[in-house]
Design an enzyme around this catalytic site. Structure first.
Site, PDB file in Angstrom:
ATOM      1  N   PHE C 121      27.754  54.202  19.324  1.00 34.36           N
ATOM      2  CA  PHE C 121      29.241  53.509  19.402  1.00 34.36           C
ATOM      3  C   PHE C 121      30.263  54.493  19.209  1.00 34.36           C
ATOM      4  CE2 PHE C 121      30.952  48.910  18.429  1.00 34.36           C
ATOM      5  CZ  PHE C 121      30.054  48.319  19.020  1.00 34.36           C
ATOM      6  N   GLN C 247      44.665  47.315  15.034  1.00 32.22           N
ATOM      7  CA  GLN C 247      43.796  47.857  16.112  1.00 32.22           C
ATOM      8  C   GLN C 247      43.884  47.150  17.248  1.00 32.22           C
ATOM      9  OE1 GLN C 247      39.137  48.027  15.683  1.00 32.22           O
ATOM     10  NE2 GLN C 247      39.760  50.244  15.666  1.00 32.22           N
ATOM     11  N   HIS C 249      41.783  46.640  20.403  1.00 30.69           N
ATOM     12  CA  HIS C 249      40.542  46.778  21.103  1.00 30.69           C
ATOM     13  C   HIS C 249      40.651  47.194  22.653  1.00 30.69           C
ATOM     14  CE1 HIS C 249      36.241  46.821  22.364  1.00 30.69           C
ATOM     15  NE2 HIS C 249      36.009  46.802  21.144  1.00 30.69           N
ATOM     16  N   LEU C 263      36.893  39.122  23.710  1.00 30.35           N
ATOM     17  CA  LEU C 263      36.322  40.505  23.562  1.00 30.35           C
ATOM     18  C   LEU C 263      35.383  40.891  24.546  1.00 30.35           C
ATOM     19  CD1 LEU C 263      36.821  43.191  21.553  1.00 30.35           C
ATOM     20  CD2 LEU C 263      34.835  42.526  20.549  1.00 30.35           C
ATOM     21  N   GLU C 266      32.227  46.716  22.629  1.00 31.10           N
ATOM     22  CA  GLU C 266      32.070  48.284  22.777  1.00 31.10           C
ATOM     23  C   GLU C 266      30.768  48.685  23.094  1.00 31.10           C
ATOM     24  OE1 GLU C 266      34.366  50.181  19.851  1.00 31.10           O
ATOM     25  OE2 GLU C 266      33.110  52.068  20.085  1.00 31.10           O
ATOM     26  N   ARG C 322      38.628  53.890  19.196  1.00 29.94           N
ATOM     27  CA  ARG C 322      39.228  52.646  20.018  1.00 29.94           C
ATOM     28  C   ARG C 322      40.839  52.950  20.219  1.00 29.94           C
ATOM     29  NH1 ARG C 322      36.203  47.586  16.779  1.00 29.94           N
ATOM     30  NH2 ARG C 322      34.349  48.060  17.909  1.00 29.94           N
ATOM     31  N   HIS C 388      42.944  43.404  17.914  1.00 30.83           N
ATOM     32  CA  HIS C 388      41.571  42.904  17.386  1.00 30.83           C
ATOM     33  C   HIS C 388      41.465  43.133  16.044  1.00 30.83           C
ATOM     34  CE1 HIS C 388      37.046  42.979  17.799  1.00 30.83           C
ATOM     35  NE2 HIS C 388      37.035  43.969  17.332  1.00 30.83           N
ATOM     36  N   ARG C 423      39.888  51.809  12.428  1.00 29.93           N
ATOM     37  CA  ARG C 423      38.409  51.449  12.138  1.00 29.93           C
ATOM     38  C   ARG C 423      37.394  51.891  13.187  1.00 29.93           C
ATOM     39  NH1 ARG C 423      34.852  46.906  13.255  1.00 29.93           N
ATOM     40  NH2 ARG C 423      36.483  45.911  14.319  1.00 29.93           N
TER      41      ARG C 423
HETATM   42  C1  LIG Z   1      35.215  39.528  19.240  1.00 32.67           C
HETATM   43  C2  LIG Z   1      35.108  40.339  17.766  1.00 32.67           C
HETATM   44  C3  LIG Z   1      33.913  41.215  17.800  1.00 32.67           C
HETATM   45  C4  LIG Z   1      33.756  42.135  16.570  1.00 32.67           C
HETATM   46  N1  LIG Z   1      32.749  42.782  16.723  1.00 32.67           N
HETATM   47  C5  LIG Z   1      32.574  43.793  15.546  1.00 32.67           C
HETATM   48  C6  LIG Z   1      31.219  44.770  15.660  1.00 32.67           C
HETATM   49  O1  LIG Z   1      30.531  44.498  16.607  1.00 32.67           O
HETATM   50  N2  LIG Z   1      31.109  45.253  14.390  1.00 32.67           N
HETATM   51  C7  LIG Z   1      31.907  45.204  13.549  1.00 32.67           C
HETATM   52  O2  LIG Z   1      31.796  45.912  12.489  1.00 32.67           O
HETATM   53  N3  LIG Z   1      33.028  44.318  13.410  1.00 32.67           N
HETATM   54  C8  LIG Z   1      33.308  43.757  14.425  1.00 32.67           C
HETATM   55  N4  LIG Z   1      34.445  42.828  14.496  1.00 32.67           N
HETATM   56  C9  LIG Z   1      34.935  42.800  13.199  1.00 32.67           C
HETATM   57  C10 LIG Z   1      34.483  41.922  12.246  1.00 32.67           C
HETATM   58  O3  LIG Z   1      33.953  40.728  12.903  1.00 32.67           O
HETATM   59  C11 LIG Z   1      35.675  41.230  11.469  1.00 32.67           C
HETATM   60  O4  LIG Z   1      36.352  42.236  10.913  1.00 32.67           O
HETATM   61  C12 LIG Z   1      34.731  40.593  10.300  1.00 32.67           C
HETATM   62  O5  LIG Z   1      33.688  40.009  10.496  1.00 32.67           O
HETATM   63  C13 LIG Z   1      35.742  39.968   9.318  1.00 32.67           C
HETATM   64  O6  LIG Z   1      34.968  39.280   8.029  1.00 32.67           O
HETATM   65  P1  LIG Z   1      35.430  38.938   7.151  1.00 32.67           P
HETATM   66  O7  LIG Z   1      34.143  38.379   6.107  1.00 32.67           O
HETATM   67  O8  LIG Z   1      36.505  39.639   6.258  1.00 32.67           O
HETATM   68  O9  LIG Z   1      36.165  37.670   7.483  1.00 32.67           O
HETATM   69  P2  LIG Z   1      35.664  36.425   8.505  1.00 32.67           P
HETATM   70  O10 LIG Z   1      34.566  36.443   8.880  1.00 32.67           O
HETATM   71  O11 LIG Z   1      36.949  36.305   9.458  1.00 32.67           O
HETATM   72  O12 LIG Z   1      35.977  35.023   7.577  1.00 32.67           O
HETATM   73  C14 LIG Z   1      37.212  34.648   7.009  1.00 32.67           C
HETATM   74  C15 LIG Z   1      37.071  33.439   6.094  1.00 32.67           C
HETATM   75  O13 LIG Z   1      38.124  33.032   5.494  1.00 32.67           O
HETATM   76  C16 LIG Z   1      38.357  31.842   5.742  1.00 32.67           C
HETATM   77  N5  LIG Z   1      39.639  31.565   5.301  1.00 32.67           N
HETATM   78  C17 LIG Z   1      40.777  32.168   5.868  1.00 32.67           C
HETATM   79  N6  LIG Z   1      41.836  31.544   5.357  1.00 32.67           N
HETATM   80  C18 LIG Z   1      41.543  30.755   4.446  1.00 32.67           C
HETATM   81  C19 LIG Z   1      42.168  29.916   3.608  1.00 32.67           C
HETATM   82  N7  LIG Z   1      43.605  29.985   3.672  1.00 32.67           N
HETATM   83  N8  LIG Z   1      41.627  29.118   2.791  1.00 32.67           N
HETATM   84  C20 LIG Z   1      40.252  29.107   2.901  1.00 32.67           C
HETATM   85  N9  LIG Z   1      39.537  29.500   3.692  1.00 32.67           N
HETATM   86  C21 LIG Z   1      40.283  30.566   4.415  1.00 32.67           C
HETATM   87  C22 LIG Z   1      38.075  31.366   7.027  1.00 32.67           C
HETATM   88  O14 LIG Z   1      37.591  30.237   7.099  1.00 32.67           O
HETATM   89  C23 LIG Z   1      36.490  32.325   7.111  1.00 32.67           C
HETATM   90  O15 LIG Z   1      35.447  31.625   6.585  1.00 32.67           O
HETATM   91  C24 LIG Z   1      34.644  42.021  15.564  1.00 32.67           C
HETATM   92  C25 LIG Z   1      35.725  41.190  15.683  1.00 32.67           C
HETATM   93  C26 LIG Z   1      35.909  40.336  16.686  1.00 32.67           C
HETATM   94  C27 LIG Z   1      36.998  39.290  16.899  1.00 32.67           C
END
Ligand SMILES: Cc1cc2nc3c(=O)[nH]c(=O)nc-3n(C[C@H](O)[C@H](O)[C@H](O)COP(=O)(O)OP(=O)(O)OC[C@H]3O[C@@H](n4cnc5c(N)ncnc54)[C@H](O)[C@@H]3O)c2cc1C
Ligand code: SF4
Ligand code: SF4
Ligand code: FES
Ligand code: FES
Lengths: 262, 253, 635
Positions: C121, C247, C249, C263, C266, C322, C388, C423
């Site tokens: 990656f 970021q 992407h 998306l 990568e 990125r 992203h 990142r």
């Molecule tokens: C298309 C895409 C591909 C990606 N690919 C990769 C990858 O290959 N490798 C990598 O390392 N990262 C990747 N990322 C980044 C990574 O997926 C995210 O940064 C990561 O999943 C964020 O996780 P999190 O647990 O912080 O939050 P999330 O998984 O986004 O969860 C947020 C949670 O908070 C809840 N929430 C938000 N606001 C409130 C509120 N006010 N009240 C109650 N609940 C709330 C939401 O409902 C959700 O359940 C990618 C991101 C995207 C968009």
């Protein structure tokens, strides 16, 4: 009807389905084809004639195991002369059972004959539903035994195809259109049987560690590939069995004469 | 290239509701979800609809479009004629909450009833070794995005509310298959419980009549019936119905 | 006074993505009664969309990999603005966290000797990303979800109640955090389904709400990413850092318009995909920055050799971090060498067989086939930058994940510091696990050490309820505003004026516009009633987006250099002086204040992991002086 899509709490939509495509076409065609086959097979099974045109024997009558078989067609007499009906009736139970309990045909007739369901997202007209949990449908579970029997039949019908390379006098080196018909018949039956879900399970599907059984894994991979086309083989072999029978019947009855290649 | 699309959307709640007609602009390359969003932004701001990823990855936007269970975000407008009326309703197997949103808690209950993965006692984290060919089958089932379209289309519960109590639905029968085929799952060693038998006795595998609608609608193209349900049925036969295998002492797989 | 539904828990985890679920698992395993709340259904959080993989230096594919190399890559990727301690913990603990997933039932792709397979990656020196095809996020979230279920089953066995110690509140939005005596005392929110209000009494809250991408027009993020957690933290008195770093992407879909931003993982480049402009040139060779010259190939022959012999060749420039790739694509398009729909071409079809593409990138194949009628096994994709990920977030203590506010913890994308200014791909999923667990642990320790439980003020609860129903009341009567339209305008402002390439003047304009939008947002009116009403939901989220957008714009205006996810046309250079500075945002009377704060200095033994030459590119002479002095002393 017990509550289905009209159960309390569900979105109040009266229509049985909102599908706009011709969803009834597939079950209708299936029903018509299966029905046609059943009618044809029943007539031919009771016919008790025109099933042997040396060297060809109709797959409906092979193996012929009753004393009343046409001379030359018999393999061994298991049933004595007390058997007065068509010898086909003795053996057809096996292929019938095989197909009746086949996972594909089950889908086909549950959908087309029993409308359970007629098509996806089209509600079925039954009050209650218990699936395959009770008698008689619980008997579907014996499918693998029919599969084993099916293999025996395949061997016999393959043998029939092989001896079709002899001419009416028993001399090797003959081949006619009938030989080809029986050969294709045997091949399709093998494809159908080998692509069977039970077969897939038996050769390797029941294992959890393919890596410890490389040979069975290879077999499973092969059968899986055939299995993806099980439905196709089911129809082709069904059609061809009937066709092979028809061909033999027509030759045996003198309606047509076999086209001889060499 | 925009045109006016004719939409018929079910609006209502548990008390009742109806199909209502709307005319909404549609542009090239759009999917049904885009049109629903435009409807929401321009005509009915309180139209309830679930969605998240808009890329067929989260399984939120399940609905029935012209009567067929589909993901709204993966249904392109171009598959319809411009003058065709496109009917969008909530999925019809679960209680409706509002408009296109249904109460899918049945599925979460069923998920809880499936015994979880049981790790082998003698392996520490980092010591797991599995071959790719041994995980392929379960990996296919883990592609599931839990859109519950298969649960929705399965006639066992779609047409018979009373079966809901005793039938886990294709998604969760497949989950059992996934664990049953997991090369390191040790439920049986650890507790003596047999996933196969339980699939039949508690989760209603026998209700399934392999008519394959679940497979037909799965947006992940998982071969649910061929690869999970039928193999499970065969394993049930191994343990329950096959007289010969029952006589043989059970051989470890 | 209205009575609300009330629940008491030891810890409330807001967010059910990777970070939230891992935190909840930890908290429950440490004996806390835990609630998890999330805006969508259980198992649908944003994490589900992650594709490429989880970065962890397990060394399964290249045995030379270890935590030190991973640490170095992470710091380099973030241009040394990362909090070194977070990067250290992350690099050290990621492998354990990944292995742990296997004990929960995860099934990663395997190497021939049965270990977890790892892929290349951008920015990672060795193949490091544990993955499952291109649906790693799905595997991660499903695994954690199923682990939660298994804990609930244990509770069921003991108590007869699945939800005795761990309950998920799905389709539930938290709108306010409640405090007493400067500490967290609970949270306030509503059921999306019914609109009913709920009060949580809890001494500890873990924020795991993800990012802010929905403030931008072209984004890979979903509707959930409205920066709720960022805003909740601000309003509760915590600080956000690194908010200027967003970021973009490099590869999002650009056509058709309705999927613009979605998306393109990568992994496409990791598995051999190359970028070309309309002239057919592999333009990335022209954009290798000075600091990376010795790690990246400057000719096609060497780049191609790298796929088979990575030890003796430098990597292809498509795999630069990125920010570099996104800027390059941006520049190509601006120079008129873009593809028909304003992107560039990304091609794997000429590098891998159709079979192989379908096996390694199944969901990409599917996505393009279904949404754009493009067969990626035969033709190139058109791609362009898309918003992203936000590097910025709640300022936390690295070891316990606690913010400035006692009892408030943050982990995952909503936390700041770990990724510095940029990142690396795959470092987020590992971040979620490492710091999700630490946040759960931190909360458990905090609750255990607590003498008396804080009690809620009834007044605060009523105030929170009043604030939440405001949009039904129709502001002060001037013009009524539609939340959807305002949201659209906000996205346009952020996209055009605080986007991938920034200018001082434009950002000032953005701030004026944001002020204007903030004023108009007070007049947002929504129709209907509180039951499942997306218009209302958006109206509430809009406040958070506006607050957070202001943070981004203000911090970005203040940082007069270019670094990682912050590129300024008017200050194109990276300045060593700025590396030592953080720009924490706090909120005062509805307005954002940005201050300057020194970056904690890296521990000596970690500095030693880098070549002196490399440090010279990032550190100020004085910093280097003391480093050299220390080295001298030791030798
Ligand atoms: C298309 C895409 C591909 C990606 N690919 C990769 C990858 O290959 N490798 C990598 O390392 N990262 C990747 N990322 C980044 C990574 O997926 C995210 O940064 C990561 O999943 C964020 O996780 P999190 O647990 O912080 O939050 P999330 O998984 O986004 O969860 C947020 C949670 O908070 C809840 N929430 C938000 N606001 C409130 C509120 N006010 N009240 C109650 N609940 C709330 C939401 O409902 C959700 O359940 C990618 C991101 C995207 C968009
Ligand atoms: S195959 Fe079985 S589980 Fe699937 S829809 Fe049909 S009856 Fe239901
Ligand atoms: S198996 Fe397929 S149809 Fe069923 S929930 Fe999973 S993804 Fe949806
Ligand atoms: S499944 Fe059709 S023959 Fe066995
Ligand atoms: S919105 Fe995620 S599957 Fe449609």
């Amino acid at each position: 009807m017990t509550a289905g899509i009209s159960a309390p709490g569900r979105p109040s939509i009266r229509a049985r389905t909102l599908r706009t495509d011709r969803w009834w076409l597939a079950p209708a065609v299936t029903a018509a084809s299966l029905f046609a086959f059943v009618v044809y097979a029943t007539i031919r099974a009771f016919w008790n004639g025109a099933y042997y045109a040396p060297p060809y024997i109709s797959p409906f009558y092979s193996p012929c195991i009753a004393t009343n078989c046409v001379p030359g067609s018999e393999t061994i007499y298991i049933f004595g002369d007390w058997w007065k009906l068509s010898p086909a009736l003795i053996i057809l139970i096996f292929p019938l059972g095989f197909r009746l309990t086949c996972y594909y045909y089950r889908k086909a007739y549950y959908r087309s004959f029993w409308a359970s369901p007629p098509a996806c997202a089209v509600s079925e007209p039954h009050r209650s539903y218990t699936g395959e949990r009770r008698f008689p449908l619980i008997l579907q579970n014996i499918h693998r035994y029919f599969f084993y029997f099916g293999l025996i039949f395949n061997v016999i019908l393959t043998y029939d195809a092989v001896i079709a390379f002899r001419d009416a006098d028993g001399d090797w080196g003959h081949a006619g259109l009938g030989t080809l018909v029986l050969l294709v018949n045997a091949a399709l039956l093998w494809l159908y049987s080998l692509s069977c879900h039970s077969c897939r399970h038996i050769v390797g599907g029941r294992l959890n560690h393919f890596s410890r059984h490389p040979v069975r894994y290879r077999m499973w991979t092969f059968v899986s590939r055939l299995n993806a086309r099980h439905m196709l083989y089911a129809w082709l072999s069904l059609f061809w069995v009937a066709f092979a029978d028809l061909y033999v019947a027509m030759v045996a009855s003198g309606t047509i004469s076999d086209l001889r290649f060499f | 290239m925009g045109y006016q699309a004719h939409l018929r959307v079910w609006r209502g709640d548990a008390e009742g509701g109806e199909l209502r007609d709307f005319t909404v602009e549609a542009n090239e390359g759009e999917v049904v979800l885009d049109i629903i969003h435009r409807l929401q932004a321009t005509q009915c701001s309180d139209l309830a609809v679930r969605w998240n990823c808009k890329a067929g990855k989260c399984g939120s936007c399940s609905a029935e479009i012209n009567g067929r269970p589909r993901l709204m975000c993966m249904t392109r407008m171009s598959i319809f004629e411009p003058d065709e009326v496109i009917t969008v309703t909530p999925i019809r197997t679960f209680p409706v909450i509002k408009d296109l949103v249904t109460d899918v808690s049945y599925n979460y209950q069923k998920a809880r009833e499936v015994p979880s993965f049981s790790p082998p006692k003698d392996l520490q984290p980092g010591e797991y070794r599995m071959q790719q060919q041994d995980v392929n089958r379960s990996q296919e089932f883990r592609k599931c995005i839990e859109c519950f379209l298969c649960q929705n289309v399965c006639h066992v519960i779609r047409d018979h509310e009373d079966n809901k109590a005793n039938f886990a639905g294709p998604r969760f029968l497949m989950r059992i298959a996934e664990l049953e085929m997991h090369p390191l799952d040790s439920l049986e060693e650890n507790t003596g419980a047999d996933r196969t038998a339980v699939a039949q006795s508690d989760h209603g595998l026998g209700f399934c009549n392999i008519t394959k609608c679940c497979t037909e609608v799965c947006p992940e193209n998982i071969k649910i019936t061929d690869n999970a349900l039928i193999p499970m049925k065969e394993r049930v036969v191994d343990r329950k119905y096959d007289p010969i295998l029952r006589l043989l002492p059970w051989r470890k797989r | 006074m209205t009575e609300f539904e009330r629940h008491a828990y030891d810890v409330v985890v807001i967010g059910a993505g990777g970070a939230g679920l891992r935190a909840a698992i930890e908290a429950r395993q440490r004996g806390l009664r835990t609630a998890v709340v999330c805006k969508s259904l259980f198992g649908k959080a944003h994490t589900v969309m992650a594709e490429g993989g989880i970065a962890a230096a397990m060394g399964n594919v290249n045995a030379r990999d270890n935590w030190q190399v991973h640490f170095r890559d992470t710091m380099r990727g973030g241009k040394f603005l990362n909090h070194w301690r977070m990067a250290e913990l992350h690099a050290k603990e990621a492998p354990e966290r990944v292995w742990e997933l296997e004990t929960y039932g995860a099934l990663f792709d395997r190497t021939p000797d049965g270990k977890i397979s790892q892929r290349n990656f951008g920015g990672h020196e060795y193949p490091r990303l544990a993955h499952v095809g291109d649906r790693t996020g799905l595997e991660l979230i499903r695994t954690l979800q199923q682990k939660i279920v298994s804990l609930q089953q244990e509770d069921f066995k003991e108590t007869g109640d699945y939800e005795a110690n761990l309950k998920v509140f799905a389709e539930f939005t938290v709108t306010d955090l409640l405090k007493s005596d400067g500490r967290i005392a609970g949270a306030f929110g509503y059921w999306r389904e019914s609109g009913r209000f709920v009060v949580f009494e809890a001494p500890a809250v873990v924020l795991a709400t993800g990012g802010i991408g929905k403030s931008f027009k072209v984004t890979s993020n979903s509707w959930e990413y409205t920066g709720d957690g960022h805003a909740l933290a601000l309003r509760a008195g915590a600080s956000l850092i690194n908010m200027e770093f967003v970021q973009f992407h490099p590869t999002g879909m650009v056509w058709p318009p309705s999927v613009k931003g979605i998306l393109v993982t990568e992994s496409v480049r990791g598995d051999g995909g190359v970028l070309r402009n309309s002239e057919g040139r592999r333009f990335m060779f022209d954009y290798i920055p000075e600091v990376f010259k010795d790690k990246y190939a400057d000719n096609e022959a060497e780049a191609d050799r790298w796929y088979t012999d990575p030890d003796n060749n430098r990597r292809p420039p498509e795999l630069l971090p990125r920010d570099e790739v996104a800027r390059a694509i941006n520049a190509e398009v601006k120079a008129g060498r873009g593809s028909p729909h304003g992107g560039v071409f990304l091609d794997v079809s000429s590098r891998l067989s159709a079979e192989e593409i379908k096996r390694r990138l199944p969901s990409m194949y599917h996505q393009f086939k279904e949404l754009a009628d493009v067969d990626i096994t035969a033709e190139p994709m058109e791609v362009g930058p898309t918003c992203h990920y936000v590097m910025g977030g709640v300022e936390v203590d690295p070891d316990s994940a606690q913010s400035r506010v006692p009892g408030l913890f943050a982990a995952g994308e909503v936390a700041g510091g770990m990724h510095g200014s940029n990142r690396l791909g795959g470092n987020s999923l590992s971040d979620l696990l490492v710091f999700g667990r630490r946040a759960g642990l931190g909360a458990a320790d905090y609750v255990a050490a607590l003498g008396s439980r804080p009690s809620l003020s009834e007044e605060d609860v009523q105030a929170a309820a009043r604030l939440a129903v405001l949009p039904f009341e129709g502001g002060d009567g001037e013009t009524q505003e539609n939340p959807y339209a305002l949201h659209g305008e906000l996205q346009q402002v952020m996209n055009d004026l605080v986007g991938i390439i920034r200018k001082g003047e434009e950002m000032k304009l953005a701030l004026t516009k944001l002020d204007e939008l903030k004023r108009r947002a007070k007049n947002v009116v929504v129709e209907g009633h509180r039951q499942y009403n997306p218009g209302w939901h958006l109206a509430l989220d809009l406040r958070n987006m506006l607050l957070v957008s202001e943070c981004v714009a203000k911090a970005a205006l203040q940082r007069t250099e270019s670094r990682g996810g912050h590129t300024r046309d008017d200050y194109p250079q990276m300045e060593a002086d700025w590396r030592r500075k953080l720009l924490p945002c706090t909120v005062e009377d509805d307005g954002i204040t940005v201050t300057e704060q020194p970056q904690p200095a890296m521990r000596g033994d970690l500095l030693d992991l880098f070549e002196y030459d490399e440090l010279q590119k990032y550190f100020t002479p004085e910093e280097l002086e003391s480093h050299r002095a220390r080295l001298g002393k030791e030798s």
